[in-house]
Design a protein around this motif. Structure first.
Motif, PDB file in Angstrom:
ATOM      1  N   LYS A   1     -21.129  -8.092  -0.277  1.00  0.00           N
ATOM      2  CA  LYS A   1     -19.924  -7.299  -0.522  1.00  0.00           C
ATOM      3  C   LYS A   1     -18.675  -8.079  -0.064  1.00  0.00           C
TER       4      LYS A   1
ATOM      5  N   ASP B   1     -19.674   6.890  -3.177  1.00  0.00           N
ATOM      6  CA  ASP B   1     -20.413   5.658  -2.892  1.00  0.00           C
ATOM      7  C   ASP B   1     -19.399   4.543  -3.122  1.00  0.00           C
TER       8      ASP B   1
ATOM      9  N   TYR C   1     -27.441  -3.569 -13.101  1.00  0.00           N
ATOM     10  CA  TYR C   1     -28.118  -2.287 -13.060  1.00  0.00           C
ATOM     11  C   TYR C   1     -28.956  -1.953 -14.288  1.00  0.00           C
TER      12      TYR C   1
ATOM     13  N   SER D   1     -20.181  -0.398   2.369  1.00  0.00           N
ATOM     14  CA  SER D   1     -21.212  -1.405   2.653  1.00  0.00           C
ATOM     15  C   SER D   1     -20.574  -2.690   3.165  1.00  0.00           C
TER      16      SER D   1
ATOM     17  N   ALA E   1     -19.465   1.584  -1.728  1.00  0.00           N
ATOM     18  CA  ALA E   1     -20.083   0.339  -1.239  1.00  0.00           C
ATOM     19  C   ALA E   1     -19.306  -0.879  -1.737  1.00  0.00           C
ATOM     20  N   GLN E   2     -18.863  -0.815  -2.995  1.00  0.00           N
ATOM     21  CA  GLN E   2     -18.182  -1.959  -3.610  1.00  0.00           C
ATOM     22  C   GLN E   2     -16.666  -1.821  -3.557  1.00  0.00           C
TER      23      GLN E   2
ATOM     24  N   SER F   1     -26.223   0.300   7.281  1.00  0.00           N
ATOM     25  CA  SER F   1     -26.041  -0.098   5.880  1.00  0.00           C
ATOM     26  C   SER F   1     -25.337   1.031   5.143  1.00  0.00           C
ATOM     27  N   CYS F   2     -24.931   0.751   3.912  1.00  0.00           N
ATOM     28  CA  CYS F   2     -24.374   1.816   3.079  1.00  0.00           C
ATOM     29  C   CYS F   2     -25.493   2.769   2.679  1.00  0.00           C
ATOM     30  N   SER F   3     -26.686   2.237   2.490  1.00  0.00           N
ATOM     31  CA  SER F   3     -27.830   3.097   2.155  1.00  0.00           C
ATOM     32  C   SER F   3     -28.002   4.170   3.229  1.00  0.00           C
TER      33      SER F   3
HETATM   34  C1  LIG Z   1     -24.568  -2.531  -2.286  1.00  0.00           C
HETATM   35  C2  LIG Z   1     -24.581  -1.123  -2.718  1.00  0.00           C
HETATM   36  C3  LIG Z   1     -25.243  -0.127  -1.989  1.00  0.00           C
HETATM   37  C4  LIG Z   1     -26.105  -0.433  -0.808  1.00  0.00           C
HETATM   38  O1  LIG Z   1     -25.450  -1.031   0.242  1.00  0.00           O
HETATM   39  P1  LIG Z   1     -26.288  -1.544   1.519  1.00  0.00           P
HETATM   40  O2  LIG Z   1     -25.254  -1.733   2.572  1.00  0.00           O
HETATM   41  O3  LIG Z   1     -26.968  -2.802   1.114  1.00  0.00           O
HETATM   42  O4  LIG Z   1     -27.256  -0.470   1.854  1.00  0.00           O
HETATM   43  C5  LIG Z   1     -25.137   1.181  -2.419  1.00  0.00           C
HETATM   44  N1  LIG Z   1     -24.431   1.503  -3.518  1.00  0.00           N
HETATM   45  C6  LIG Z   1     -23.803   0.584  -4.261  1.00  0.00           C
HETATM   46  C7  LIG Z   1     -23.003   1.011  -5.448  1.00  0.00           C
HETATM   47  C8  LIG Z   1     -23.855  -0.760  -3.890  1.00  0.00           C
HETATM   48  O5  LIG Z   1     -23.236  -1.688  -4.643  1.00  0.00           O
END
Ligand SMILES: *Cc1c(COP(=O)(O)O)cnc(C)c1O
Length: 381
Positions: free
Chosen positions: A181, A152, A322, A176, A154-155, A54-56
């Motif tokens: 996504k 980060d 958020y 992510s 992710a998006q 995951s991104c986490s």
């Molecule tokens: C979705 C998201 C994450 C987490 O991504 P996962 O793959 O679900 O762990 C982290 N940071 C941001 C900004 C996100 O939008």
């Protein structure tokens, strides 16, 4: 009923997943994991792309690799997903929340500079909706103060800053592939190592492989592998990488479909913006966005909440975004309080996200837009 999000299938996911089963190697770093890593390294231009679960987990890895420890400070926005902050907290380091820029909704670099101390070890920039801060300036700040820059992203997979892919500019970048996504495999992510630092790359491989030098062993660089560093298991199954490869191969097709949805929303809400009823997303000239989300900012919290209700009545799923982390129970426990980050608090109270996914039809979009016009009592264009 119109859903908020829905994954897009290219048709090849099942083909590649089936093939991955016949290869009889289902664990991480198999045929398809290598393919998607190669795709990312070539397409996005990064030194090393490591698939994670995951991104986490990519963020967790980046904070281990930044060697954060108790007493260290990390500057990050409060307007972000919880994982950005958890990765810092899990290392025992301190979250220093910065405010966001009114126009772009991403970290305010003036506020960042104010908050840098001799304890600052890293800055995590979050590319909200595929929009970034001024990355040149952020990288300069990193250099000037000797601070590690983590993105980060992710998006922001497939979004750019001055022609360069977001996630590939900071020392490390995190992607992510979660179902919500742009390019997905259910649950998945990647850690990109961009810094010109071969030790960081080999350390990343070690941390990802339970703290062992197994990657070197597989490449025949050592004759046994053993425990050499703190680490954990961050490798996804090759079946998920097979799914993701099908998505990556249709990256531009998916981007175009999402772009058409975004642009239709953008055009159809222009009149509302001109009338001063809502504000549409602002995209800096230096960014090419990836159409990750479409949001509007209303004039008050009450109006936003009423609008959420209006959508609910029409069985359309729209959401807020958020709740600021600094005013969440964890943030309050850290000593933050309401009023600390005025822009974050104000905008998060007025923002509404509308459904956006590749398969959303023009008819559905128009139905959603009509709810907006009816709500404001304005005749639709
Ligand atoms: C979705 C998201 C994450 C987490 O991504 P996962 O793959 O679900 O762990 C982290 N940071 C941001 C900004 C996100 O939008």
């Amino acid at each position: 009923m119109i859903k908020f999000n829905e994954p897009y299938y290219t048709g090849n996911e099942i083909v590649y997943m089936q093939d991955s089963l016949t290869r009889k190697k289902l664990c991480g770093d198999g045929f398809y994991t290598n393919k998607v890593s190669e795709f990312m390294e070539k397409t996005f231009k990064t030194k090393k792309a490591l698939m994670t679960t995951s991104c986490s987990m990519a963020l967790d890895m980046s904070c281990i690799l930044a060697e954060l420890k108790e007493g260290d400070e990390v500057i990050l926005p409060s307007y972000t997903f919880v994982s950005t902050a958890n990765s810092v907290v899990l290392r025992g380091a301190k979250c220093i929340f910065a405010d966001i820029d009114k126009q772009t909704l991403v970290i305010d670099l003036d506020d960042v500079e104010k908050k840098i101390t001799n304890k600052t070890k890293a800055i995590i920039a979050v590319h909200y909706a595929g929009v970034s801060c001024d990355m040149d300036r952020l990288m300069e700040i990193g250099k000037k103060y000797g601070v590690i820059i983590i993105e980060d992203a992710a998006q922001a997979v497939n979004a750019k800053y001055k022609g360069r892919y977001l996630g590939t500019i900071g020392d490390m970048g995190c992607y992510s592939f979660h179902e919500t996504k742009n390019y997905v495999c259910g649950e998945g992510g990647a850690l990109l190592i961009n810094a010109d630092n071969s030790k960081l790359i080999s350390d990343a491989e070690i941390v990802r492989e339970k703290g062992t030098n197994r990657s070197n062993f597989y490449r025949g660089q050592v004759d046994k592998y053993t425990w050499v560093k703190m680490g954990s298991s961050y490798l996804p199954s090759d079946i998920l990488a097979a799914f993701l490869l099908a998505q990556f191969e249709k990256m531009e097709e998916i981007n175009e479909l999402r772009g058409a949805v975004f642009n239709r929303y953008f055009d159809r809400t222009e009149k509302l913006e001109k009338l001063g009823l809502v504000r549409r997303p602002f995209i800096p000239e230096y960014n090419d966005i990836n159409y990750h989300m479409f949001y509007l900012i209303t004039n008050s919290n009450e109006e936003r909440n009423n609008l959420l209700e209006a959508f609910k009545k029409e069985q359309i799923v729209a959401t807020f975004h958020y709740l600021p982390l600094h005013t969440a129970p964890m943030g309050l426990e850290m000593g933050y309080k309401e009023g600390d980050l005025p822009v974050t608090e104000d905008l998060s109270a007025r923002l509404i996200r509308l459904p956006l996914y590749a398969d959303l039809t023009e008819e559905q979009i128009d139905k959603i837009v009509k709810v907006l016009y009816d709500f404001f009592g304005v005749e639709m264009i």
